[in-house]
Structure formats: structure tokens, C-alpha cells
Design a protein around this motif. Structure first.
Motif, PDB file in Angstrom:
ATOM      1  N   UNK A  46       0.834  -1.200   0.000  1.00 31.09           N
ATOM      2  CA  UNK A  46       0.000   0.000   0.000  1.00 31.09           C
ATOM      3  C   UNK A  46       0.872   1.254   0.000  1.00 31.09           C
ATOM      4  N   UNK A  47       0.217   2.391   0.077  1.00 32.70           N
ATOM      5  CA  UNK A  47       0.968   3.652   0.088  1.00 32.70           C
ATOM      6  C   UNK A  47       1.214   4.094   1.532  1.00 32.70           C
ATOM      7  N   UNK A  48       2.038   5.098   1.692  1.00 29.95           N
ATOM      8  CA  UNK A  48       2.344   5.607   3.033  1.00 29.95           C
ATOM      9  C   UNK A  48       1.195   6.459   3.536  1.00 29.95           C
ATOM     10  N   UNK A  49       0.832   6.237   4.792  1.00 30.44           N
ATOM     11  CA  UNK A  49      -0.219   7.052   5.395  1.00 30.44           C
ATOM     12  C   UNK A  49       0.384   8.356   5.890  1.00 30.44           C
ATOM     13  N   UNK A  50      -0.458   9.354   5.869  1.00 24.50           N
ATOM     14  CA  UNK A  50      -0.009  10.639   6.374  1.00 24.50           C
ATOM     15  C   UNK A  50      -0.474  10.756   7.816  1.00 24.50           C
ATOM     16  N   UNK A  51       0.440  10.585   8.748  1.00 21.96           N
ATOM     17  CA  UNK A  51       0.064  10.615  10.158  1.00 21.96           C
ATOM     18  C   UNK A  51       0.382  12.006  10.708  1.00 21.96           C
ATOM     19  N   UNK A  52      -0.639  12.726  11.195  1.00 25.75           N
ATOM     20  CA  UNK A  52      -0.356  14.053  11.747  1.00 25.75           C
ATOM     21  C   UNK A  52       0.566  13.941  12.972  1.00 25.75           C
ATOM     22  N   UNK A  53       1.531  14.834  13.072  1.00 25.64           N
ATOM     23  CA  UNK A  53       2.470  14.815  14.195  1.00 25.64           C
ATOM     24  C   UNK A  53       1.870  15.586  15.357  1.00 25.64           C
ATOM     25  N   UNK A  54       1.836  14.938  16.519  1.00 25.51           N
ATOM     26  CA  UNK A  54       1.195  15.577  17.669  1.00 25.51           C
ATOM     27  C   UNK A  54       2.057  16.706  18.227  1.00 25.51           C
ATOM     28  N   UNK A  55       3.347  16.597  18.094  1.00 28.44           N
ATOM     29  CA  UNK A  55       4.234  17.620  18.635  1.00 28.44           C
ATOM     30  C   UNK A  55       4.557  17.352  20.088  1.00 28.44           C
ATOM     31  N   UNK A  56       5.588  18.015  20.571  1.00 26.15           N
ATOM     32  CA  UNK A  56       6.040  17.767  21.935  1.00 26.15           C
ATOM     33  C   UNK A  56       5.262  18.585  22.945  1.00 26.15           C
TER      34      UNK A  56
END
Ligand SMILES: Cc1ncc(C[n+]2csc(CCOP(=O)(O)OP(=O)(O)O)c2C)c(N)n1
Lengths: 588, 192
Positions: free
Chosen positions: A173-183
Motif C-alpha cells: 500500500x501507500x504511506x499514510x499521512x500521520x499528523x504529528x502531535x508535537x512535543x
């Protein structure tokens, strides 16, 4: 699109598709290819060879603090090195998904023990996923991140050699775009002072209860309907073996195998008359399921030692009695050996001529323990050579005893040899340490490490100088030697073992396999001069062989290291082309 | 169909993993379910290597135990002997008549058995002998011995030749492709 992938390639693919940002590892069979494959996605994923597994897990945990998905991979014994951060990570939990891949080695194809790392999931109280083919390896890597984030926990993804190194068909499959939560700073979660840890332990136990409920409905824990009254409970590759041995049975395939879905298991038990539990190595499922009060057949029949396969399973259960008898002559063993031209060989040869105790370590050079060199007294785990030497020396103090020499590879030294060497300096040891610096991690297929000046992502970096490092921690006698010079090697070792202080001797020749594809001028033996004294055979060089009462060099295998030339008392060995390129004299 | 199980064995450095990779990819191209397994690690240092390829409608286990292989393809003859117990009663052995001394033999500590091919034949009904070294040299390099043997193996399997060629073209660097295709043909020229 479909592709034929190994389990390790599939985990790497899953990490990429699952949106991983940071991946770390220290190499170790059978896990190594996971990070080598991830490095192919370095455009999207930061990846590194860490100094050791503890560091690898801590780097991944740090990345998880920042809210990104992180993966770390190691061989089973690597998780022992990383056990300290593992238990802390369980309490701290995961902000960005954190998957820890452990590749176990039933059968010990290339390991010093056969430990079953599923126990780590139970003792660290974290979920355990066990894929049974490459498709599941990929799917479970991705699911691992989701479970990790949903439950605020690291996830243990456990493969075994036959999952890691078997290829089967995988849908890509393709790469999912996972939102970065941040520190975000979170004192009550990440600062494990006793007061915080006490709270976190409450959380961990509660998390385990919720994970157990989750396991009940996890779609990969499934009941497969059968035609008989027999039920089989299995996980990992053992499931595949069992499917062949019990074609008509009911199956409970466990993929999420800690904490176990008790209700599902009890339901399954009510559907069948007799239950077999098929798992490799320890009775991990069996112990838990017996504790539920369910009667099962398991390790009283199925071997706990070594790998399983369908034939072993059938025979252990008495389903197949026949064992064919062949009329065969004695078949000589074919043990692995140090390569022709290996720079470790002359060091072991020199040691074999001295009366010393050699505490060994783990790497290609462990083969120096085998005939004809026979020059290693111990090999425990990575880094043990130096500390074992100190213990021996202290215990033997005041008695008549051979001098103690520790032998360790460059990658192993950086992995876990530095702290024992500091211990030796601090506690006034006097043993001699030889660091076999071949500029690579050869045993596991030539990975870079902090002493090579290159990173996994292919960048140049600071090259740690082993010599300066040793001097900095207080080793006053540090020598860099050319191992191909056997005479000097032997002299220096012999001098240093008698010194009432610790010394370090560092060899400086790279692994011969780093010159892949080069054609060397071989050495040849003048048959007129050779008397067949066999001294050169004592090197254990695979290029030298005895035919009748004369010795021959296989020109195809020889790399011209000239060690045998130097040894031959009759000067019967010479380079075929005295001006030619050899591993001792590589041009360019 | 029943799952077919093929073992490819030999000595580390003979190109066994490449050979089994090609075979597995051919099975995939031909539309079968396929699994292949081998052990990396110590085997690279001149030890014995064994790779298993299984294909069929649905394959479960990636490996097999004793008494289960339909074909053993041995790139070195002592290794055929070492792995003989994997063979099914009805199984076939395709053996390269090539000797590579293990280190204990080379250093005079152990001995290589005599008449390995005869011993194989006296234990197993279907033994096919290939002179891989000679054919590989004719094709252009001793290193193509693995592909010569694949050529012979292809005679026993039901895959169209075009698939083999397509996969070899995909798996072998273009620099060495020509001699490997030649080696494959030489392996197929054998009378069985
Ligand atoms: C804790 C642990 N991690 C990884 C391994 C796998 N392993 C065995 S030896 C070795 C390193 C060998 O490199 P080096 O010390 O440089 O010796 P070389 O093989 O190059 O001679 C590795 C990674 C292991 N046995 N234990």
C-alpha cells in the motif's frame, strides 16, 4: 500490488506505510534487515544504527515523546540489553506510537541462547503481537502503532527466524499521512520519580485490563471452524506448522498473544473435545491457558527445545512413526570459518602460540575458538570478554596462572566494551585487551558503527578513535598494530601480558569482505620446496588444503595476505605476482 | 494441487540464496502461493546452506522436516548426502557432481566420503547428475553454476520457460546477464 517479501522486509514496509518518522536498531541476526530495508525509505524516515540496543530503544522513546511514530528492532538477546528502558517505557507509555520489534531465534541458528521474548511482554505488562507470515508482519507493524497510541503503551512485535527470514506474498500500500502531535511537557507521565511511578503503575495495571478486553475482539485472534472434535491453539509460525499437521481441526489462531483473550479461549474450549497448544520454545500460551482451568496437551509432547517443523510436530504427537533409514558413510561437518585473508586469523594464531587464557566475545572472531586455532576459553555475551578477564584475574591473584587476554571486536567494544574497560582501569586490572578493529560489524553483514565514520543514512560523521578513547579513560599502554605482521603481533602481545597494568592492542586491517569484487594476487606453494610439514594448516585458512602429503593454495580463494608466506619455515610459499595487488597491499 | 517442496542446498558462497530467490519469484509469476525460507548468519562463512521453496494453491509452513521434499537440488554433492533425509520416498535428487572440501577435510582432520554419487544412487531411486562446473565454465564463468542447476531444475517443473527468463533478467545485473542466460540453457540441455 503484490510482492514477495521476507518478514523483516515486511516490517520495514509496514513501518513506512504506517507513517514512522524515526527508526533505530543495533544489528543482530535475525533482525538486521529491518533497519537495512527502512534505510531505503530514508527520504521519509530518520534511521540510525545505534551504539547498542538500550540506546536504540531510548532514542525511539525520545521520538515518541515528540508525538511521532517510532520503531526499534533488535535480536532477542538485544532486548536484554534494552530491558531497563523497556520497563520504564511501559510506565511512561507512548505519545507517538512506539513499536519494539524482537526477533527471536528458536534453534539458535546464530545466537548464544534460545530465550523466548514473549515473557518480556508479560513482565513489562505491554501488548504482544505475533505475526505468522510476512503479510501479518506488515499489518501488525501498522496495527502496533495504532494500539500503542490508543492505549498509551509500547507494543512488542515478536518475530522468529522463520518469520524474519521467510518470504511470502504481501499486498503493498501507500504511506499514510500521520499528523504529528508535537512535543508537550508531561511531568506526571515521563518523570519517573517514585511518586510519579506509583501513579503510573496504577495506570499500567488498568491499561492491562483494557488491553485484555481489546484482545477479545481483535480480529486477528480468530476461530477457524474445523471438521473434527480436535482444537488447536497456536501463534506465530507454529500456527503454519499446525495447519499442515491438523488439516481438519478447529483452530484458535492467536495473534495478540498477551494479554490473552480469556473469554474467547474459554468459548473455543467449549467447542471442541481435545485441545493441543502448538508453540515454539517455552509453554507461554500453555501456562496462561492452563491457569484458566482448561485442560490442554502441550509441552509434555511437543518439544520445548529447538525449532519445530511439521515433521517434528507429527512425530512428537505420534502421528508419524516412520523414520527412513539410509545407508550412509560418515559425513564430515562443514563448520563456518574465518575467511581467507581475515585479519583476525593471525592474531588468533599468535595467541595460540602463547600460553594464555583468552576470554572471547561475540562476532566473526568467535570462530577462533574452533579447530585448528582453538584459542578461546569463553564466549558469554557482548562485552563480556573484558569483564570476564578482570574477574578471572582477580580470582586467580596470588596463584600461578597463565596471563589473561580479552579479545573483542570493534563494534562489540563500542556496544558494551567501554564500561568494562573503565572498570578494569578503575579497579587496577592488569589484563591485556585486544580490539580487533576491522572497520565494520562483519558478523551481521557489514553494518557501520560509531568507529567507521559513516551513518546508516549514508552520511559522513565523526569517526570515534578507539585509540584516543582508550587513552582518555586511562589506558596508558595503547598500541595500534598490523595483524598481518604475525611476528610483531606476537611480540607485542607477549610483552604486554607481562605488564602489571592494563594494555590495549588495536589491530588496523579492514575486513577482507569490504573489498568485494576485487581480484587479488594469490600465494602459491612451490611443490619442490614444500615438505608437507603442515605448519601453514595451523592457520585454519580455507584457501590452504592438504592433498596427499603436499599442501596447496586455492588461487580462487586466496587474497594474498602473506601470513602463510611469513610462517613457512622453508620459504616455499610466494606471491604468484610479487608486484600484484593483495589484501595486504590494496592499491587505490 | 498439493504443495510442492523444493530444497536447494550447497556451500555458502555458491549463490544458493539467489537461486532460491529466482525459483520463488517464478512461482509467484506463475500465479501460485509461495513461501521460501533460509537461515542467514553463520552460513555466509563457508558453512552449509539450505533454502526451502514451497508453492501450491495455499502454502502454510515455509519450511519442511524430514521425509517431505519433492526435489533436492544440491549444488555440492556432499550437501546432497547431508540433506538426504529431507527427501520423500518418491522424491528426486538433482546433484551437481562438484566437490568442495569442508575445512576439516582440507586441513586433513577429516575425510571426504568416496563415491558420493554412487552412495546417493544406492539410497535414492531418482538421482540426476549434472556436471555443473564444466557447463558453467562453458557458459563463461564458474560462478554461474547455480544458474546451470536451475536450468536443469526447470526441466522437472511445469513453468513456461519465458517466466524463468523474465525472472532471471529481473534478478541478475545486466553485466552478467548474458552468461547467466547461457548457463540456464546449458543446464536445460541435459538429457533426463
Ligand atoms: C546483545 C546483542 N546484540 C547483537 C548481537 C549480534 N551480534 C553478534 S556479534 C555482533 C557484532 C560483531 O561485530 P564486531 O564486534 O565488530 O566483530 P566482527 O564480526 O566484525 O569480527 C553482533 C551485532 C548479539 N549477539 N548480542
Amino acid at each position: 500490488m503484490k510482492a514477495l517479501l521476507s518478514g523483516n522486509e515486511a516490517v520495514a514496509r509496514g513501518a513506512w506505510e504506517g507513517g514512522v518518522k524515526v527508526a533505530t536498531a543495533y544489528p543482530g541476526t535475525p533482525s538486521t534487515e529491518i533497519l537495512e530495508e527502512i534505510a531505503k525509505y530514508k527520504k521519509d524516515i530518520y534511521c540510525e544504527w545505534s551504539t547498542n540496543e538500550k540506546v536504540a530503544l531510548e532514542v525511539a522513546l525520545g521520538a515518541s515523546y515528540a508525538g511521532v511514530r517510532a520503531l526499534t528492532a533488535m535480536k532477542h538477546v538485544g532486548l536484554n540489553v534494552a530491558a531497563d528502558p523497556l520497563f520504564s517505557a511501559s510506565y511512561i507509555g507512548a505519545t507517538g506510537g512506539l513499536v519494539i520489534v524482537s526477533c527471536d531465534d528458536p534453534g539458535m541458528h546464530s545466537s548464544q541462547n534460545e530465550q523466548d521474548n514473549r515473557h518480556y511482554a508479560r513482565s513489562a505488562k505491554i501488548p504482544l503481537l505475533e505475526p505468522s507470515d510476512s503479510q501479518e508482519a506488515k499489518d501488525f507493524a501498522i496495527l502496533g502503532f495504532e494500539i500503542s497510541e490508543e492505549f498509551d503503551t509500547p507494543v512488542l512485535l515478536r518475530l522468529t527466524t522463520r518469520i524474519s527470514h521467510s518470504k511470502s506474498i504481501v499486498e503493498l500500500n501507500v504511506r499514510r499521512d500521520i499528523p504529528i502531535k508535537g512535543y508537550k511537557k508531561d511531568f506526571s507521565k515521563r518523570v519517573l520519580l517514585p511518586a510519579v511511578a506509583r501513579e503510573r503503575h496504577v495506570f499500567v495495571e488498568e491499561r492491562l485490563r483494557r488491553l485484555k478486553e481489546f484482545a477479545e475482539n481483535f480480529p486477528f485472534n480468530r476461530i477457524e471452524e474445523g471438521k473434527s472434535e480436535i482444537g488447536v491453539i497456536a501463534s506465530g509460525v507454529a500456527y503454519q506448522y499446525a495447519k499442515e499437521v491438523f488439516p481438519d481441526a478447529w483452530f484458535l489462531k492467536l495473534s495478540f498473544s498477551y494479554p490473552l483473550p480469556e473469554n474467547l479461549i474459554k468459548k473455543f474450549a467449549s467447542l471442541v473435545k481435545k485441545i493441543y497448544i502448538v508453540e515454539e520454545n517455552d509453554p507461554f500460551l500453555e501456562t496462561e491457558i492452563r491457569a484458566m482451568g482448561i485442560k490442554v496437551i502441550g509441552k509434555e509432547k511437543i518439544p520445548q527445545i529447538g525449532e519445530l517443523n511439521p515433521t517434528i510436530l507429527r512425530r512428537s504427537l505420534g502421528f508419524e512413526k516412520k523414520k527412513k533409514i539410509y545407508d550412509l558413510p560418515h559425513i564430515p561437518k562443514r563448520p563456518p570459518a574465518l575467511c581467507p585473508g581475515c585479519p583476525h586469523t593471525p592474531v588468533y594464531y599468535a595467541l595460540s602460540r602463547l600460553k594464555v587464557i583468552v576470554t572471547g566475545d561475540i562476532g566473526c572472531y568467535t570462530l577462533g575458538a574452533l579447530p585448528p586455532l582453538n584459542t578461546t576459553d569463553s564466549c558469554a555475551e557482548m562485552g563480556a570478554s573484558i569483564s570476564n578477564a578482570l574477574g578471572l584475574e582477580k580470582a586467580l591473584h596470588g596463584m600461578e596462572h597463565p596471563k589473561v587476554v580479552a579479545v573483542i571486536g570493534d563494534s562489540t567494544f563500542l556496544h558494551s566494551g567501554i564500561t568494562p574497560l573503565i572498570d578494569m582501569v578503575y579497579n587496577k586490572g592488569t589484563s591485556t585487551v585486544i580490539i580487533l578493529d576491522n572497520s565494520t560489524t562483519a558478523m551481521t553483514g557489514h553494518q557501520d558503527h560509531p568507529g567507521t565514520g559513516r551513518t546508516l543514512m549514508g552520511e559522513e560523521t565523526t569517526k570515534i578513535s578507539l585509540e584516543r578513547l582508550c587513552k582518555a579513560i586511562g589506558i596508558k599502554h595503547t598500541y595500534v598494530i598490523d595483524p598481518y605482521d604475525v611476528k610483531q603481533t606476537k611480540e607485542i602481545i607477549n610483552r604486554e601480558i607481562h605488564r602489571p597494568e592494563p594494555s590495549v592492542i588495536i589491530t588496523n586491517r579492514p575486513c577482507v569482505l569490504l573489498f568485494r569484487g576485487k581480484k587479488w594476487t594469490p600465494a602459491i606453494i612451490n611443490q619442490e620446496l614444500c615438505t608437507g610439514c603442515k605448519l601453514c594448516l595451523k592457520l585454519g585458512c580455507p584457501a590452504i588444503s592438504l592433498r596427499g602429503d603436499k599442501l596447496f593454495i586455492d588461487e580462487f580463494l586466496c587474497s594474498g595476505c602473506e601470513v602463510c608466506i611469513e610462517m613457512c619455515p622453508l620459504k616455499a610459499i610466494k606471491l604468484k605476482d610479487p608486484q600484484g595487488e593483495t589484501v595486504k597491499n590494496p592499491k587505490s | 494441487m498439493q504443495t510442492e517442496s523444493i530444497i536447494i542446498c550447497g556451500v555458502g558462497g555458491q549463490g544458493i540464496l539467489l537461486a532460491s530467490d529466482i525459483l520463488a519469484e517464478v512461482c509467484l509469476e506463475a500465479g501460485y502461493d509461495v513461501k521460501k525460507s533460509e537461515v542467514h548468519g553463520m552460513s555466509q562463512r563457508g558453512g552449509d546452506v539450505i533454502s526451502t521453496v514451497r508453492y501450491g494453491k495455499k502454502v502454510y509452513s515455509p519450511i519442511i522436516g524430514e521425509n517431505s521434499a519433492d526435489i533436492i537440488l544440491a549444488l555440492e554433492k556432499l550437501e546432497a548426502l547431508r540433506n538426504i533425509s529431507y527427501l520423500k520416498d518418491s522424491g528426486k535428487i538433482i546433484v551437481n557432481d562438484y566437490r568442495w572440501d569442508p575445512l576439516p577435510v582440507a586441513s586433513g582432520l577429516d575425510s571426504y566420503p568416496e563415491n558420493v554419487i554412487e552412495v546417493l544412487k544406492s539410497n535414492v531411486k531418482n538421482v540426476y547428475v549434472v556436471n555443473g562446473a564444466e557447463l558453467a565454465e562453458k557458459a563463461g564463468s564458474l560462478r554461474t553454476m547455480n544458474v546451470v542447476l536451475l536450468g536443469t531444475l526447470s526441466l522437472f517443473l511445469d513453468f513456461p520457460k519465458e517466466i524463468w527468463i523474465k525472472v532471471i533478467e529481473k534478478k541478475i545485473p545486466s553485466k552478467y546477464l548474458e552468461i547467466n542466460l547461457e548457463a540456464f540453457e546449458k543446464g536445460r540441455d541435459i538429457k533426463i
